[in-house]
Structures are given as C-alpha cells and as structure tokens.
Design a protein around this motif. Structure first.
Motif, PDB file in Angstrom:
ATOM      1  N   THR A 156     -11.954  12.733   1.288  1.00 26.55           N
ATOM      2  CA  THR A 156     -12.957  12.995   0.253  1.00 26.55           C
ATOM      3  C   THR A 156     -12.275  13.564  -0.992  1.00 26.55           C
ATOM      4  O   THR A 156     -11.171  14.101  -0.931  1.00 26.55           O
ATOM      5  CB  THR A 156     -14.010  13.980   0.767  1.00 26.55           C
ATOM      6  OG1 THR A 156     -13.352  15.124   1.329  1.00 26.55           O
ATOM      7  CG2 THR A 156     -14.865  13.335   1.849  1.00 26.55           C
ATOM      8  N   THR A 157     -12.955  13.443  -2.110  1.00 28.29           N
ATOM      9  CA  THR A 157     -12.373  13.820  -3.393  1.00 28.29           C
ATOM     10  C   THR A 157     -13.283  14.787  -4.136  1.00 28.29           C
ATOM     11  O   THR A 157     -14.496  14.559  -4.245  1.00 28.29           O
ATOM     12  CB  THR A 157     -12.141  12.559  -4.260  1.00 28.29           C
ATOM     13  OG1 THR A 157     -11.161  11.733  -3.609  1.00 28.29           O
ATOM     14  CG2 THR A 157     -11.644  12.914  -5.642  1.00 28.29           C
ATOM     15  N   ALA A 189      -7.008   8.636  -9.601  1.00 29.32           N
ATOM     16  CA  ALA A 189      -7.261   7.195  -9.736  1.00 29.32           C
ATOM     17  C   ALA A 189      -8.680   6.857  -9.298  1.00 29.32           C
ATOM     18  O   ALA A 189      -9.369   6.061  -9.956  1.00 29.32           O
ATOM     19  CB  ALA A 189      -6.242   6.415  -8.908  1.00 29.32           C
ATOM     20  N   PHE A 190      -9.141   7.450  -8.192  1.00 34.50           N
ATOM     21  CA  PHE A 190     -10.509   7.204  -7.729  1.00 34.50           C
ATOM     22  C   PHE A 190     -11.528   7.659  -8.762  1.00 34.50           C
ATOM     23  O   PHE A 190     -12.530   6.975  -9.010  1.00 34.50           O
ATOM     24  CB  PHE A 190     -10.758   7.924  -6.407  1.00 34.50           C
ATOM     25  CG  PHE A 190     -12.194   7.893  -5.968  1.00 34.50           C
ATOM     26  CD1 PHE A 190     -12.745   6.736  -5.443  1.00 34.50           C
ATOM     27  CD2 PHE A 190     -13.009   9.022  -6.092  1.00 34.50           C
ATOM     28  CE1 PHE A 190     -14.085   6.702  -5.055  1.00 34.50           C
ATOM     29  CE2 PHE A 190     -14.330   8.987  -5.708  1.00 34.50           C
ATOM     30  CZ  PHE A 190     -14.872   7.832  -5.185  1.00 34.50           C
ATOM     31  N   LEU A 191     -11.277   8.808  -9.380  1.00 32.48           N
ATOM     32  CA  LEU A 191     -12.203   9.353 -10.366  1.00 32.48           C
ATOM     33  C   LEU A 191     -12.033   8.722 -11.743  1.00 32.48           C
ATOM     34  O   LEU A 191     -12.811   9.017 -12.658  1.00 32.48           O
ATOM     35  CB  LEU A 191     -12.005  10.871 -10.476  1.00 32.48           C
ATOM     36  CG  LEU A 191     -12.322  11.678  -9.215  1.00 32.48           C
ATOM     37  CD1 LEU A 191     -11.856  13.116  -9.385  1.00 32.48           C
ATOM     38  CD2 LEU A 191     -13.811  11.630  -8.889  1.00 32.48           C
ATOM     39  N   ALA A 267      -1.280   4.568  -6.846  1.00 35.33           N
ATOM     40  CA  ALA A 267      -2.403   5.215  -6.172  1.00 35.33           C
ATOM     41  C   ALA A 267      -3.637   4.330  -6.217  1.00 35.33           C
ATOM     42  O   ALA A 267      -4.376   4.217  -5.220  1.00 35.33           O
ATOM     43  CB  ALA A 267      -2.691   6.566  -6.821  1.00 35.33           C
ATOM     44  N   ASN A 268      -3.872   3.710  -7.353  1.00 42.06           N
ATOM     45  CA  ASN A 268      -5.055   2.857  -7.482  1.00 42.06           C
ATOM     46  C   ASN A 268      -4.960   1.665  -6.536  1.00 42.06           C
ATOM     47  O   ASN A 268      -5.967   1.259  -5.930  1.00 42.06           O
ATOM     48  CB  ASN A 268      -5.205   2.383  -8.925  1.00 42.06           C
ATOM     49  CG  ASN A 268      -6.542   1.711  -9.167  1.00 42.06           C
ATOM     50  OD1 ASN A 268      -7.597   2.310  -9.018  1.00 42.06           O
ATOM     51  ND2 ASN A 268      -6.501   0.434  -9.534  1.00 42.06           N
ATOM     52  N   HIS A 269      -3.758   1.117  -6.381  1.00 46.70           N
ATOM     53  CA  HIS A 269      -3.605  -0.008  -5.457  1.00 46.70           C
ATOM     54  C   HIS A 269      -3.898   0.429  -4.023  1.00 46.70           C
ATOM     55  O   HIS A 269      -4.617  -0.270  -3.285  1.00 46.70           O
ATOM     56  CB  HIS A 269      -2.187  -0.583  -5.547  1.00 46.70           C
ATOM     57  CG  HIS A 269      -1.936  -1.665  -4.547  1.00 46.70           C
ATOM     58  ND1 HIS A 269      -2.387  -2.964  -4.725  1.00 46.70           N
ATOM     59  CD2 HIS A 269      -1.320  -1.641  -3.332  1.00 46.70           C
ATOM     60  CE1 HIS A 269      -2.057  -3.693  -3.669  1.00 46.70           C
ATOM     61  NE2 HIS A 269      -1.405  -2.907  -2.819  1.00 46.70           N
ATOM     62  N   ALA A 270      -3.350   1.575  -3.624  1.00 49.90           N
ATOM     63  CA  ALA A 270      -3.609   2.070  -2.266  1.00 49.90           C
ATOM     64  C   ALA A 270      -5.101   2.307  -2.053  1.00 49.90           C
ATOM     65  O   ALA A 270      -5.661   1.970  -1.000  1.00 49.90           O
ATOM     66  CB  ALA A 270      -2.817   3.356  -2.022  1.00 49.90           C
ATOM     67  N   ASN A 271      -5.766   2.900  -3.051  1.00 46.46           N
ATOM     68  CA  ASN A 271      -7.211   3.116  -2.957  1.00 46.46           C
ATOM     69  C   ASN A 271      -7.962   1.799  -2.834  1.00 46.46           C
ATOM     70  O   ASN A 271      -8.909   1.674  -2.029  1.00 46.46           O
ATOM     71  CB  ASN A 271      -7.713   3.858  -4.202  1.00 46.46           C
ATOM     72  CG  ASN A 271      -7.231   5.290  -4.287  1.00 46.46           C
ATOM     73  OD1 ASN A 271      -6.573   5.799  -3.390  1.00 46.46           O
ATOM     74  ND2 ASN A 271      -7.565   5.952  -5.390  1.00 46.46           N
ATOM     75  N   THR A 272      -7.553   0.823  -3.634  1.00 46.87           N
ATOM     76  CA  THR A 272      -8.226  -0.478  -3.620  1.00 46.87           C
ATOM     77  C   THR A 272      -8.091  -1.157  -2.266  1.00 46.87           C
ATOM     78  O   THR A 272      -9.035  -1.778  -1.759  1.00 46.87           O
ATOM     79  CB  THR A 272      -7.653  -1.377  -4.726  1.00 46.87           C
ATOM     80  OG1 THR A 272      -7.871  -0.760  -5.995  1.00 46.87           O
ATOM     81  CG2 THR A 272      -8.318  -2.745  -4.722  1.00 46.87           C
ATOM     82  N   GLU A 300     -13.064   7.396  -0.580  1.00 37.66           N
ATOM     83  CA  GLU A 300     -12.862   7.988  -1.898  1.00 37.66           C
ATOM     84  C   GLU A 300     -11.380   8.173  -2.231  1.00 37.66           C
ATOM     85  O   GLU A 300     -11.040   8.819  -3.212  1.00 37.66           O
ATOM     86  CB  GLU A 300     -13.570   9.341  -1.991  1.00 37.66           C
ATOM     87  CG  GLU A 300     -15.078   9.249  -1.893  1.00 37.66           C
ATOM     88  CD  GLU A 300     -15.770  10.585  -2.105  1.00 37.66           C
ATOM     89  OE1 GLU A 300     -17.009  10.581  -2.257  1.00 37.66           O
ATOM     90  OE2 GLU A 300     -15.087  11.631  -2.132  1.00 37.66           O
ATOM     91  N   SER A 301     -10.531   7.604  -1.405  1.00 37.64           N
ATOM     92  CA  SER A 301      -9.095   7.677  -1.698  1.00 37.64           C
ATOM     93  C   SER A 301      -8.428   6.493  -1.005  1.00 37.64           C
ATOM     94  O   SER A 301      -8.926   5.378  -1.095  1.00 37.64           O
ATOM     95  CB  SER A 301      -8.510   9.026  -1.262  1.00 37.64           C
ATOM     96  OG  SER A 301      -8.725   9.250   0.112  1.00 37.64           O
TER      97      SER A 301
END
Length: 355
Positions: A156-157, A189-191, A267-272, A300-301
C-alpha cells in the motif's frame, strides 16, 4: 572450477522479490565509467559530491545525503543518528524494521521498536496516538520517532496528505518522522508525483532512500532533511560498518538512478507489470478459472498479494518462485521488478490457473 551456469533453467525469471533481479544496464555502465584512475576514498570523490547535489534537487537545498551499503543499515543508522539511546520508535507491525531486520534496530541501534497493528500496513494519527505510551515514565522507553514504509510491506502507498497528517501528529508529540523508502520510487511513480512531494513537502525528517530494489547493484542512501538531527552521522556511519572505502562506486550507482528519470521509469515499469498481473488474475477469478483464489487488495506498487490454496501455489512453483507471506496464512506475495516482462507475467498467470 567451471563457470556459473546462467542458463534460464538454473536462474529462471521469478516473482520472489525485486531484489532478486540483476542490476540495470545503465547502472552497470555508471560503475564502469567510475572505474578510472584514483579517487579519494570514503566519499571524498566527485561522484559522491555529484550525488549530494542530486539529492538536494529532489529533497531541497538543506538535504544531506549519505550513501550506505544496504537497507537495514540505512534504517538503523538513520534512526540511531536522530535519537537518544532511551528512545522508542512507533511503526507498523508489518514494517521491515520490526519484522524483517533480525532485531537490528534494537540490537545494533539500541532502540525499542513498538509494532502497532494496522489493517493495511499503514499507520494513522490515531494509531500513533494509541501507541504513544509510557511518556515520562523512567520504566519505559520513550516514543520519540515514527517510522513509515513507503510503499508499505503490504504494497500500500501513503498519499501526501496522509504523510502530512502523520508528520503533524509526530511533531506535536515531540517525535521525528522517518521514512523507510526502500521502494520510495515505486510509491512516487504510482502517485505520479516527485520524491520531494511525499517527503520534504509532507514534513518528513529523515529518509532511508532505496536503490537496490530499483535496479542498483547494492547501494542505498540516508537523506537527512531536518538540519537539527543526524549531526553524528559521519561517525555513526563508520561505527555501524556502513562507510564505504571506495564510495564512488555506490555514489555512481545512486547518481545513475536519481539524476534523470531512471528511478521513475524502472519503478513505473515494475508497477505496471504488477497491475498487469493483478488484472490477469482478476479476470481468471471472474471467469471461474481459479477456484479458491482471491486478490487481497488493490495494487498500489510493484507487488500483488493473493490468497491462494496451497495446492495451487505448489503447482505454480514448478515454474516460478514466489514467497509465502508469513503474516497471514494462505497468502502469497508476487513481486515484479524493473526487468519483469509482460511475457513473464502472462506465463505466471497461466501457471497459476492451468499449471
């Protein structure tokens, strides 16, 4: 001796943890570029000077940066530098400093950890106030810090306003706010925000800034935001075995990650990829193709928590590694990294559903 077998059969792609991934090629290139001539040791080099300026760009002109070797060392050193020996630290029960560091903050840092129960890994002002016990009593360690993980161990974020409310509560109670930011980049990145908005601007006092979980070979940093704390950092870093002789190679990695957009894109790639995994499993559950499977919470991450029957997990583990979540039965943790591919994700979904 024969060379290490690096075939996919021996070192398969997996979802065990983002620190199982290798180092990003740009990070390796930065290390190679720093491997020239002779440079002063222990941080007296231009790469470390450069990273200190990069940290100020992210966290503000008063930020002080201290590269270290690892996340546990960063957490212990950050807290120890800011607190007296009689201090206690309020954190979530699931927090890394409470559950996953073999008691290092207490045994090495000399600090009492107070692990508070949370529904989702996130502290709130109300939880902090309920945990603020024994103040002024000589028989109790004194709660003088709050530590939050961003993102949390449950994936969670914290939103900026949540951190600000926690900071306001902590400061009103004469406590500092520490952020275990081993995955701070994933949270930002999530936010869709910058690193400073969820730290400096939200009232954070000191940060353990992550690197290894976002593609570094092995480097983290402590960022001191409050000029009134952390004055003993140079001495404690040496005493705590976190002062690198050839620091330029740590700083070169941190510079490669944080000078441009590499931290965000990785980070955005991992989240995606985690979101893709979530969507694939959710579709299977909706279609009735995955009996007994359920998603624990919204992603969320870069991690997906799934309630999974043991027989399903055993079948999927014939093809992929992933971790049981020790804090609750029948939950597994599926973690994506900067180099996780869409094919990896789709293959895992198929392994879970079809075997």
């Amino acid at each position: 001796m024969p060379p290490v077998d690096t075939s996919p059969e021996v070192l398969p792609r997996n979802f065990g943890s983002d620190n199982w991934a290798g180092a990003h090629p740009e990070v390796i290139a930065a290390i190679v570029e720093a491997n020239v001539g002779h440079a002063p040791g222990y941080g007296g080099d231009p790469w470390t000077d450069r990273f200190k300026e990069i940290a100020k760009q992210h966290f503000g002109p008063t930020a002080s940066a201290y590269p270290v070797f690892n996340g546990t060392g960063a957490n212990v050193l950050a807290l120890q530098s800011a607190l007296p020996r009689w201090a206690a630290v309020i954190t979530a029960q699931s927090a890394h400093i409470n559950y996953d560091e073999t008691g290092a903050p207490e045994k090495v840092g000399g600090l009492k950890i107070i692990g508070a129960a949370t529904p989702d890994g996130k502290l709130t002002p109300e939880i902090i106030e309920r945990s603020d016990l024994g103040r002024g009593n000589e028989h109790n360690a004194q709660p003088l810090a709050v530590s939050i993980s961003q993102s949390t161990e449950w994936g969670t974020t914290y939103r900026p306003e949540e951190i600000l409310a926690i900071a306001d509560t902590a400061h009103r109670l004469d406590m500092i706010l520490h952020v275990d930011g081993s995955r701070l980049g994933n949270a930002a990145a999530f936010l869709d925000t910058d690193l400073g908005s969820i730290t400096t601007a939200a009232g954070v006092d000191i940060i353990s800034l992550g690197g290894t979980k976002n593609g570094l070979l092995g480097a983290e940093a402590i960022i001191v935001l409050d000029e009134n704390i952390g004055q003993g950092m140079p001495f404690l870093r040496k005493m705590n075995l976190q002062l690198a002789s050839k620091m330029r190679f740590l700083s070169a990695q941190l510079g490669a990650l944080y000078e441009g957009d590499l931290w965000r894109t990785s980070a955005n790639h991992a989240n995606t990829m985690a979101q893709r995994l979530e969507a694939g499993l959710a579709e299977a559950v909706s279609a009735g193709c995955a009996p007994g499977l359920s998603l624990v919470q919204k992603v969320e991450s870069n991690v997906v928590f799934v309630r999974m029957p043991p027989e399903t997990a055993a079948r999927a583990r014939q093809k992929f590694a992933f971790a049981n979540w020790p804090l609750e039965d029948d939950i597994v943790r599926l973690m994506c990294a900067f180099d996780t591919t869409a094919d990896d994700v789709d293959a895992l979904v198929s392994a879970i559903i079809d075997g």
